[in-house]
Design an enzyme around this catalytic site. Structure first.
Site, PDB file in Angstrom:
ATOM      1  N   GLU A 181       0.850  -1.187   0.000  1.00  0.00           N
ATOM      2  CA  GLU A 181       0.000   0.000   0.000  1.00  0.00           C
ATOM      3  C   GLU A 181       0.882   1.231   0.000  1.00  0.00           C
ATOM      4  O   GLU A 181       1.941   1.265   0.639  1.00  0.00           O
ATOM      5  CB  GLU A 181      -0.925   0.035   1.219  1.00  0.00           C
ATOM      6  CG  GLU A 181      -1.802   1.280   1.249  1.00  0.00           C
ATOM      7  CD  GLU A 181      -2.914   1.229   2.281  1.00  0.00           C
ATOM      8  OE1 GLU A 181      -3.884   1.994   2.136  1.00  0.00           O
ATOM      9  OE2 GLU A 181      -2.821   0.422   3.219  1.00  0.00           O
ATOM     10  N   CYS A 195      -6.612   1.342   2.521  1.00  0.00           N
ATOM     11  CA  CYS A 195      -7.433   2.548   2.414  1.00  0.00           C
ATOM     12  C   CYS A 195      -7.103   3.325   1.148  1.00  0.00           C
ATOM     13  O   CYS A 195      -7.916   4.115   0.671  1.00  0.00           O
ATOM     14  CB  CYS A 195      -7.226   3.423   3.651  1.00  0.00           C
ATOM     15  SG  CYS A 195      -7.768   2.654   5.192  1.00  0.00           S
ATOM     16  N   ASN A 242     -12.328  -3.120   0.265  1.00  0.00           N
ATOM     17  CA  ASN A 242     -11.304  -3.114   1.310  1.00  0.00           C
ATOM     18  C   ASN A 242     -11.932  -2.701   2.628  1.00  0.00           C
ATOM     19  O   ASN A 242     -12.395  -1.565   2.766  1.00  0.00           O
ATOM     20  CB  ASN A 242     -10.175  -2.140   0.975  1.00  0.00           C
ATOM     21  CG  ASN A 242      -9.229  -1.963   2.160  1.00  0.00           C
ATOM     22  OD1 ASN A 242      -8.468  -2.860   2.491  1.00  0.00           O
ATOM     23  ND2 ASN A 242      -9.296  -0.814   2.823  1.00  0.00           N
ATOM     24  N   GLU A 243     -12.000  -3.621   3.574  1.00  0.00           N
ATOM     25  CA  GLU A 243     -12.545  -3.334   4.908  1.00  0.00           C
ATOM     26  C   GLU A 243     -13.931  -2.682   4.815  1.00  0.00           C
ATOM     27  O   GLU A 243     -14.236  -1.734   5.545  1.00  0.00           O
ATOM     28  CB  GLU A 243     -11.583  -2.452   5.703  1.00  0.00           C
ATOM     29  CG  GLU A 243     -10.251  -3.114   5.990  1.00  0.00           C
ATOM     30  CD  GLU A 243      -9.366  -2.322   6.933  1.00  0.00           C
ATOM     31  OE1 GLU A 243      -8.441  -2.922   7.515  1.00  0.00           O
ATOM     32  OE2 GLU A 243      -9.590  -1.096   7.090  1.00  0.00           O
TER      33      GLU A 243
END
Length: 842
Positions: A49, A258, A377-378
């Site tokens: 990331e 994120c 994502n999450e």
């Protein structure tokens, strides 16, 4: 001395297996016919990331910072972060660019290079030698004898014919190599290239572009590359990429995190189509989640190429129409779904397809082979109805993506989200089909060690698990200590033992530029010229390089010796006391019973006031300041294992309640009963070890009322603690020793085709012993050279860390191991150690 036993698969060992001549041993029994699950071929991978300048200023080899002059004000508040130069100059020039000599700089926003470039740099020179310079990302690492590739676009509204000198300089202005570029500039943008050969070395070098006369010109997309990993044109920094390659990851998850979602606007999400093609055609975007702009120099194509270059399968995380702070309505996400399908076509389609052709034009005729897609994502947490935790209607979003992907690419594996926080047991809570779910765990070392058997009883009929993000993020030291790596190693052994369930796993995050650490810890730390791995990195490197294809059931016992100095510290006397945290409080009627006998401690004037504004008056002691913490200790030392401490406490004013101190050895090693802590919202018992503080129990809601007396009591019986408030038991917990972990863990895998066995032995505590490995239904090929070898990661203390100045303080070394017969191997098990036995079999 410690005598402890542990078994895997609920096996029991006979003590007869031990060598009676030495009672302090780790004894491991492995029977080659007692097989567990096959090891997932995709078990170990990496998660990349762009965080902590992992891309620009990190893995991406570009040396020029703000090469397209777009960084200014890309992030809310960025205009307040000065680099160098006065505030007036900052309004007229882009960040990280500086005038040389008498040059005047200005941002240009008209007649630009193309539609995705929003700024160019106007340069007006007053004389020869004037120009512009760039310091790069906290300095450029220039190495003597290295060739640096320069490219830039230029034009001039007034016309400029002359020479531009491109130079590498020390911070003091000394020339480290230069190249002259003859230019004839008009109103049309032209691209220029040059090569600068370095004549000196400086890790903090700068780049300068100067003119040979007075004039005016404009610049855009000024780029400078050193040699790259595998000589890719728009490639990676070799030392950082090699750190990834050395891990031999089976897959690479990208681009986040994120970073996938973005924040404030969907334009700040990762939109892959904007990240491919020549660098001048990439707009870049605001990486709002991590506080800086990204050039998208590492784009979708580069991610796929990097995965291929390090031998990993790509795993692409796609946005489901959710970003931090907003979302596309779940019944209007066709555009996001098509973006995913087009990405798959780019990666997998042949040259006759629209995006397969584009991939071929971008330099990769053959498909990349993208087999794994993570849907979101999450994004599947707790509030599917209001998106307050980025979860808006996730099941409905997931199903639309899943159906579309499977309809066109039935062999692509789809990974779903589950709760990312708030539970140790996340689960798939809907009826949609799912192959693999992505679990995330950020905890302390003991949590991970205690979860060695987490997946032993997992329902094998359910979906598979990808532990996509995990790391010790509490009690990791400064940048990542050995204790963190030990806890993670035990957890990884448990995943390896259960890799029929946990088919994939990856540590997070990977990279941090030491000049802009937004998250800690990270397993690879670097600056412009140096790089180091934390102990966690070396565990992540060792495990995938030392694993077989089949788990073998492993049985073991251990009996450890304790170093004398640690035994003495454990037996050292302790103190009790009181403390506050940003609160004024009064304490009275303190009582201490040691082994049932009262000890007088009510002379508060004699108490050791560590900090704070303490006053003793009669039968009370008060603290009137706002220190964090303010502590006062009873002077009597307690050597007994059993004692009771009672005191009455009253909050006078302030933000929290009070702290009742016990087991105090020094400022790094103590416990306290925290009443009304965390903003006067809850209670817990906390322990400090080596300066790191952690809770011994689950929080309990509680608020301390001002001007009310509370009766507090703490009973200590060895390592067992009970805490009472107003006569009611609030907590019962156990004091942790040293790093909170203790014991030895073992696991075994075998590669029958290669005739190799790998036995992992992790000792998480301060004890040590000799080791014996007994083999059954297999034997060591003693005729071969290096039939037995031992790789070890260890240090004198679990608190030890690597640094950029001492990068190999903790790194893999070769230990001693010996086959005393075809069925027995002897070795040592030091304290705080990861040990991997590599055994060649007949």
């Amino acid at each position: 001395m410690k005598h402890l036993k542990k078994t895997f698969f609920a096996a029991a060992l006979l003590l007869a297996a031990c060598n009676p001549a030495d009672e302090h041993q780790v004894v491991i029994n492995v029977d080659a016919t007692q097989k567990g699950p096959e090891v997932s071929p995709m078990l170990y991978g990496i998660f990349y990331e762009d965080i902590n300048h992992a891309a620009d200023g990190g893995l991406y080899a570009e040396l020029i910072r703000n090469r397209s002059f777009e960084d200014d004000n890309a992030i809310p508040g960025a205009e307040k972060r000065a680099d160098k130069g006065g505030s007036a100059q900052e309004k007229t020039r882009p960040g990280n660019w500086f005038a040389v000599g008498g040059a005047a700089l200005r941002l240009v926003r008209q007649n630009l290079l193309n539609d995705v470039q929003h700024n160019a740099l106007g340069v007006t020179t007053a004389k020869a030698g004037d120009g512009v310079r760039n310091e790069g990302f906290w300095g450029m690492n220039v190495v003597e004898g290295t060739a640096y590739r320069l490219s830039f676009w230029a034009k001039s509204d007034r016309g400029f014919k002359g020479a531009l000198s491109a130079s590498l300089l020390t911070a003091g202005g000394k020339d480290l190599g230069h190249s002259q570029i003859d230019v004839e500039l008009g109103r049309t943008w032209q691209k220029y290239t040059a090569v600068i050969s370095a004549t000196g070395t400086d890790p903090k070098a700068e780049f300068a572009l100067t003119a040979d006369k007075a004039g005016e010109f404009q610049l855009d997309v000024v780029s400078l590359f050193p040699p790259t990993f595998k000589d890719r044109e728009n490639g990676m920094r070799p030392d950082l990429a090699q750190m990834l390659a050395d891990m031999h990851p089976r897959f690479m998850r990208f681009p986040g995190g994120c970073f996938v979602e973005g924040s404030l606007s969907p334009d700040n999400a990762f939109r892959w189509k904007r990240t491919i093609g020549p660098i001048e055609q990439r707009e870049g975007h605001a990486n709002v989640n991590w506080g800086y702009r990204t050039s998208d120099g590492i784009g979708f194509h580069e991610y796929l190429q990097l995965a291929e270059d390090i031998g990993a399968k790509p795993l692409f995380v796609v946005n489901v129409g959710i970003w931090h702070g907003g979302c596309t309505p779940y019944d209007q996400i066709d555009g996001w779904i098509q973006e995913c399908l087009d990405a798959l076509e780019y990666a997998n389609g042949d040259a006759s397809t629209t995006y397969g052709k584009l991939r071929a034009e971008n330099g990769h005729p053959e498909p990349f082979g993208l087999e794994y897609i993570e849907i979101g994502n999450e994004n599947y947490n707790y509030h599917m109805d209001n998106n307050s935790d980025q979860s808006d209607h996730y099941p409905e979003r997931y199903r639309q993506f899943y159906d579309a992907i499977k309809a066109k690419y039935p062999n692509v594996h789809c990974i779903g989200n589950v709760e990312s926080w708030g539970t140790d047991d996340p689960s798939w809570k809907n009826d949609n089909p799912v192959e693999i779910v992505d679990e995330h765990y950020y905890r302390d070392p003991k949590w991970f060690a205690d979860r060695f058997g987490k997946y032993d009883s997992y329902d094998r009929s359910k979906n598979k698990v990808y532990v996509g993000e995990y790391a010790v993020t509490n009690r990791f030291g400064v940048i990542g200590n050995l204790n963190a790596a030990l806890g993670e190693a035990v957890f990884m052994m448990g995943m390896e033992n259960n890799s029929d369930v946990v088919v994939m796993n990856s540590y997070a995050p990977i990279f941090v530029n030491e000049n802009d650490a937004r998250w800690r810890p990270d397993m690879i730390r670097f600056n412009s010229s140096q790089v180091m791995g934390t102990p966690s990195y070396y565990v992540q490197q060792l495990f995938p390089n030392n694993v077989g294809t089949q788990v073998l059931k492993t049985e073991w016992t251990y009996s450890l010796s304790m170093p004398e100095e640690l035994a003495e510290k454990e037996a050292s006397p302790v103190q009790v006391g009181v403390a506050t945290w940003n609160t004024n409080a009064t304490f009275r009627n303190a009582e201490l019973l040691v082994d049932g006998s009262p000890v007088s401690i009510d002379d508060y004037s004699a108490w050791d006031k560590q900090n704070g504004q303490w006053t003793a008056s009669g039968d009370e002691i008060s603290q009137g300041g706002n220190e964090q913490p303010a502590m006062s200790l009873c002077p009597q030392k307690i050597s007994a294992k059993n004692y009771t401490f009672k005191v009455q406490a009253r909050k006078n004013a302030g933000a929290e309640g009070f702290l009742i101190v016990f087991g105090y050895k020094d400022g790094q090693d103590y416990l306290w009963y925290n009443i009304g802590g965390w903003g006067n919202k809850r209670n817990n018992v906390e322990q400090a070890l080596g300066g790191g503080k952690f809770s011994l129990a689950a929080d309990k809601p509680f608020a301390v009322e001002a001007d009310r007396w509370y009766d507090i009591q703490i009973d200590v019986d060895g390592e067992n603690v009970k805490c009472f408030i107003d006569g009611q038991q609030d907590f019962e917990c156990k004091v942790q020793k040293n790093n909170g972990m203790e014991g030895v863990y073992a696991s075994t895998t075998i590669d029958e085709a290669a005739k190799m066995m790998f036995v992992k032995v992790v000792n998480v505590g301060e004890g040590y012993a000799g080791g014996i490995l007994n083999l059954k239904n297999c034997s060591v090929n003693t005729a071969e050279k290096d039939a037995v070898s031992l790789i070890r990661l260890s240090s004198a203390s679990g608190e030890d860390e690597n640094t950029l100045d001492d990068p190999t303080r903790i790194c893999p070394t070769m230990g001693e191991a010996k086959a005393t017969s075809g069925n027995r191997v002897t070795f040592n098990v030091p304290a705080y150690s990861v040990n991997i036995l590599r055994i060649r079999l007949k």
